[in-house]
Design a protein around this motif. Structure first.
Motif, PDB file in Angstrom:
ATOM      1  N   THR A  99       0.837  -1.210   0.000  1.00  0.00           N
ATOM      2  CA  THR A  99       0.000   0.000   0.000  1.00  0.00           C
ATOM      3  C   THR A  99       0.864   1.249   0.000  1.00  0.00           C
ATOM      4  OG1 THR A  99      -1.720  -1.162   1.241  1.00  0.00           O
ATOM      5  CG2 THR A  99      -1.820   1.248   1.234  1.00  0.00           C
ATOM      6  N   TYR A 100       1.941   1.223   0.773  1.00  0.00           N
ATOM      7  CA  TYR A 100       2.867   2.357   0.851  1.00  0.00           C
ATOM      8  C   TYR A 100       3.462   2.664  -0.518  1.00  0.00           C
ATOM      9  CZ  TYR A 100       6.986   5.097   2.184  1.00  0.00           C
ATOM     10  OH  TYR A 100       7.951   6.075   2.283  1.00  0.00           O
ATOM     11  N   ILE A 101       3.910   1.624  -1.227  1.00  0.00           N
ATOM     12  CA  ILE A 101       4.504   1.799  -2.553  1.00  0.00           C
ATOM     13  C   ILE A 101       3.459   2.314  -3.539  1.00  0.00           C
ATOM     14  CG2 ILE A 101       5.479   0.564  -4.530  1.00  0.00           C
ATOM     15  CD1 ILE A 101       6.933  -1.240  -2.521  1.00  0.00           C
ATOM     16  N   TRP A 102       2.258   1.739  -3.508  1.00  0.00           N
ATOM     17  CA  TRP A 102       1.187   2.163  -4.414  1.00  0.00           C
ATOM     18  C   TRP A 102       0.825   3.631  -4.213  1.00  0.00           C
ATOM     19  CZ3 TRP A 102      -1.173   0.890  -8.735  1.00  0.00           C
ATOM     20  CH2 TRP A 102      -2.410   1.479  -9.040  1.00  0.00           C
ATOM     21  N   ASN A 103       0.769   4.047  -2.953  1.00  0.00           N
ATOM     22  CA  ASN A 103       0.383   5.425  -2.647  1.00  0.00           C
ATOM     23  C   ASN A 103       1.451   6.443  -3.040  1.00  0.00           C
ATOM     24  OD1 ASN A 103      -2.060   4.592  -1.590  1.00  0.00           O
ATOM     25  ND2 ASN A 103      -1.331   4.532   0.524  1.00  0.00           N
ATOM     26  N   HIS A 104       2.657   5.951  -3.329  1.00  0.00           N
ATOM     27  CA  HIS A 104       3.741   6.876  -3.678  1.00  0.00           C
ATOM     28  C   HIS A 104       4.338   6.563  -5.048  1.00  0.00           C
ATOM     29  CE1 HIS A 104       3.487   7.112   0.776  1.00  0.00           C
ATOM     30  NE2 HIS A 104       3.679   8.400   0.533  1.00  0.00           N
ATOM     31  N   THR A 105       3.498   6.035  -5.952  1.00  0.00           N
ATOM     32  CA  THR A 105       3.978   5.766  -7.307  1.00  0.00           C
ATOM     33  C   THR A 105       4.215   7.050  -8.088  1.00  0.00           C
ATOM     34  OG1 THR A 105       1.657   5.502  -7.995  1.00  0.00           O
ATOM     35  CG2 THR A 105       2.913   3.487  -7.545  1.00  0.00           C
ATOM     36  N   CYS A 106       3.607   8.144  -7.649  1.00  0.00           N
ATOM     37  CA  CYS A 106       3.837   9.437  -8.300  1.00  0.00           C
ATOM     38  C   CYS A 106       4.618  10.363  -7.377  1.00  0.00           C
ATOM     39  CB  CYS A 106       2.522  10.075  -8.705  1.00  0.00           C
ATOM     40  SG  CYS A 106       2.699  11.727  -9.457  1.00  0.00           S
ATOM     41  N   GLN A 107       4.033  10.664  -6.233  1.00  0.00           N
ATOM     42  CA  GLN A 107       4.673  11.587  -5.295  1.00  0.00           C
ATOM     43  C   GLN A 107       5.386  10.803  -4.184  1.00  0.00           C
ATOM     44  OE1 GLN A 107       4.889  14.729  -5.893  1.00  0.00           O
ATOM     45  NE2 GLN A 107       3.407  14.826  -7.557  1.00  0.00           N
ATOM     46  N   PRO A 108       6.677  11.039  -3.975  1.00  0.00           N
ATOM     47  CA  PRO A 108       7.402  10.327  -2.919  1.00  0.00           C
ATOM     48  C   PRO A 108       6.934  10.752  -1.538  1.00  0.00           C
ATOM     49  CG  PRO A 108       8.763  12.072  -3.819  1.00  0.00           C
ATOM     50  CD  PRO A 108       7.530  12.013  -4.670  1.00  0.00           C
ATOM     51  N   ASP A 109       7.223   9.926  -0.549  1.00  0.00           N
ATOM     52  CA  ASP A 109       6.822  10.217   0.829  1.00  0.00           C
ATOM     53  C   ASP A 109       7.756  11.269   1.415  1.00  0.00           C
ATOM     54  OD1 ASP A 109       5.875  10.239   3.383  1.00  0.00           O
ATOM     55  OD2 ASP A 109       6.660   8.275   3.926  1.00  0.00           O
ATOM     56  N   GLN A 110       7.218  12.432   1.705  1.00  0.00           N
ATOM     57  CA  GLN A 110       8.002  13.510   2.326  1.00  0.00           C
ATOM     58  C   GLN A 110       7.381  13.941   3.652  1.00  0.00           C
ATOM     59  OE1 GLN A 110       7.826  16.286  -1.038  1.00  0.00           O
ATOM     60  NE2 GLN A 110       9.950  15.779  -1.553  1.00  0.00           N
ATOM     61  N   SER A 111       6.479  13.086   4.168  1.00  0.00           N
ATOM     62  CA  SER A 111       5.753  13.454   5.381  1.00  0.00           C
ATOM     63  C   SER A 111       6.550  13.228   6.651  1.00  0.00           C
ATOM     64  CB  SER A 111       4.448  12.643   5.456  1.00  0.00           C
ATOM     65  OG  SER A 111       4.741  11.264   5.586  1.00  0.00           O
ATOM     66  N   GLY A 112       7.537  12.328   6.554  1.00  0.00           N
ATOM     67  CA  GLY A 112       8.305  12.022   7.758  1.00  0.00           C
ATOM     68  C   GLY A 112       7.605  11.013   8.652  1.00  0.00           C
ATOM     69  N   ILE A 173      19.079   9.185  -4.331  1.00  0.00           N
ATOM     70  CA  ILE A 173      17.705   9.513  -4.736  1.00  0.00           C
ATOM     71  C   ILE A 173      16.691   9.056  -3.693  1.00  0.00           C
ATOM     72  CG2 ILE A 173      15.986   9.361  -6.550  1.00  0.00           C
ATOM     73  CD1 ILE A 173      18.583  10.780  -7.373  1.00  0.00           C
ATOM     74  N   LYS A 174      16.756   7.769  -3.340  1.00  0.00           N
ATOM     75  CA  LYS A 174      15.917   7.201  -2.267  1.00  0.00           C
ATOM     76  C   LYS A 174      14.424   7.437  -2.519  1.00  0.00           C
ATOM     77  CE  LYS A 174      19.504   7.813   1.294  1.00  0.00           C
ATOM     78  NZ  LYS A 174      20.572   8.346   0.415  1.00  0.00           N
ATOM     79  N   SER A 175      13.991   7.138  -3.729  1.00  0.00           N
ATOM     80  CA  SER A 175      12.596   7.407  -4.087  1.00  0.00           C
ATOM     81  C   SER A 175      11.774   6.129  -4.151  1.00  0.00           C
ATOM     82  CB  SER A 175      12.536   8.122  -5.441  1.00  0.00           C
ATOM     83  OG  SER A 175      11.209   8.231  -5.893  1.00  0.00           O
ATOM     84  N   GLU A 176      10.566   6.185  -3.599  1.00  0.00           N
ATOM     85  CA  GLU A 176       9.655   5.047  -3.644  1.00  0.00           C
ATOM     86  C   GLU A 176       9.228   4.715  -5.074  1.00  0.00           C
ATOM     87  OE1 GLU A 176       9.304   7.068   0.299  1.00  0.00           O
ATOM     88  OE2 GLU A 176       9.258   7.737  -1.792  1.00  0.00           O
ATOM     89  N   GLN A 177       9.342   5.668  -5.974  1.00  0.00           N
ATOM     90  CA  GLN A 177       8.905   5.462  -7.357  1.00  0.00           C
ATOM     91  C   GLN A 177       9.731   4.409  -8.087  1.00  0.00           C
ATOM     92  OE1 GLN A 177       9.725   9.298  -7.010  1.00  0.00           O
ATOM     93  NE2 GLN A 177       7.841  10.220  -7.742  1.00  0.00           N
TER      94      GLN A 177
END
Length: 274
Positions: A99-112, A173-177
């Protein structure tokens, strides 16, 4: 070069530095992991790899019979099949990670937030980097079996480039995308190393390996899907590092061209000659 030219060059230089500062990420924990704290271990591994497969290995094998390493290859290919299968399973059975990966397929997690899930994602990313380093043994076995013709530019470039790209992504980079390409790649490697395992069993298996050409075909489909995904990241203004995105696009398009050329030379031309 006049003052105006210097001004333009300096402006471009400043823009690139600004982009790099904005897009590159660091993390004290991740950047302390094995191979991540410094580029030198990866660089040394690749230099030794290139020196062995292009110079030292062929010279060493020049007046020798091919090594009989059937059992070693069977074990290696089986372990690679299991390892890549484990990477896939890790992604899909880790609670909250799909679910985490799906929710960040466009925008990476920057919420902390969700630091545990984020750590799990980066952990599997590190395993993925490790898998690309292990893949280098493919070429070493070619050399030891005196199959130097298999050590093509496409093969060597693919292996070296994957190590560098995966390392750079996790380190900077460390991006979920990146999960999209990683999942597809691991799936294909499960099929690929299963094929290699079966092929290593002996000539009697060849009649059961009619699907070899389709293995190259799904690799080509992989590149097309990745190109579409990267174009989507750009078209939908997803927060993905632009410099790395353009690099990845150029890199995958080059891969696609080389694999299409290989497919055509290996299968289409062969079929016409029959």
């Amino acid at each position: 070069m006049d003052s105006n030219d210097y001004s333009v060059v300096n402006e471009a230089h400043q823009q690139i530095l600004h982009l790099l500062k904005k897009e590159l990420k660091s993390d004290k924990v991740i950047d302390s992991w094995v191979f991540m704290s410094s580029p030198w271990p990866i660089t040394l591994i690749l230099l030794i790899y290139l020196a062995f497969i292009l110079k030292i290995g062929p010279e060493f094998m020049k007046n020798r019979e091919p090594f009989s390493i059937k059992n070693v290859m069977l074990l290696y290919n089986l372990m690679q099949t299991i390892f890549n299968g484990y990477l896939l399973a890790y992604v899909f059975i880790t609670p909250g990670l799909p679910t985490y990966i799906w929710n960040h397929t466009c925008q990476p997690d920057q919420s902390g937030t969700k630091t545990h899930i984020k750590q799990e994602f980066h952990t599997i990313s590190w395993y993925f980097v490790l898998s690309k380093i292990v893949d280098l043994f493919d070429t070493v076995f070619f050399v030891l079996r005196k199959k130097q013709s298999h050590v093509s530019f496409l093969h060597v470039y693919h292996h070296v480039n994957m190590v560098i790209t995966c390392y750079v992504h996790l380190r900077f980079i460390k991006s979920e995308q990146a999960a999209f390409g990683g999942v597809i790649n691991s799936f294909i490697h499960v099929i690929m190393y299963l094929y290699y395992f079966l092929a290593a069993l002996g000539p009697h298996m060849q009649k059961h390996l009619w699907w070899k050409k389709y293995l190259t075909g799904i690799q080509i489909v992989q590149f097309i899907l990745n190109i579409i995904y990267l174009l989507g990241l750009y078209a939908f203004d997803c927060n993905y590092p632009k410099l790395f995105l353009f690099y990845m696009l150029a890199d995958i398009i080059l891969f696609l061209y080389m694999f299409l050329k290989f497919y055509n030379n290996t299968y289409n031309i062969k079929n016409k000659s029959q």
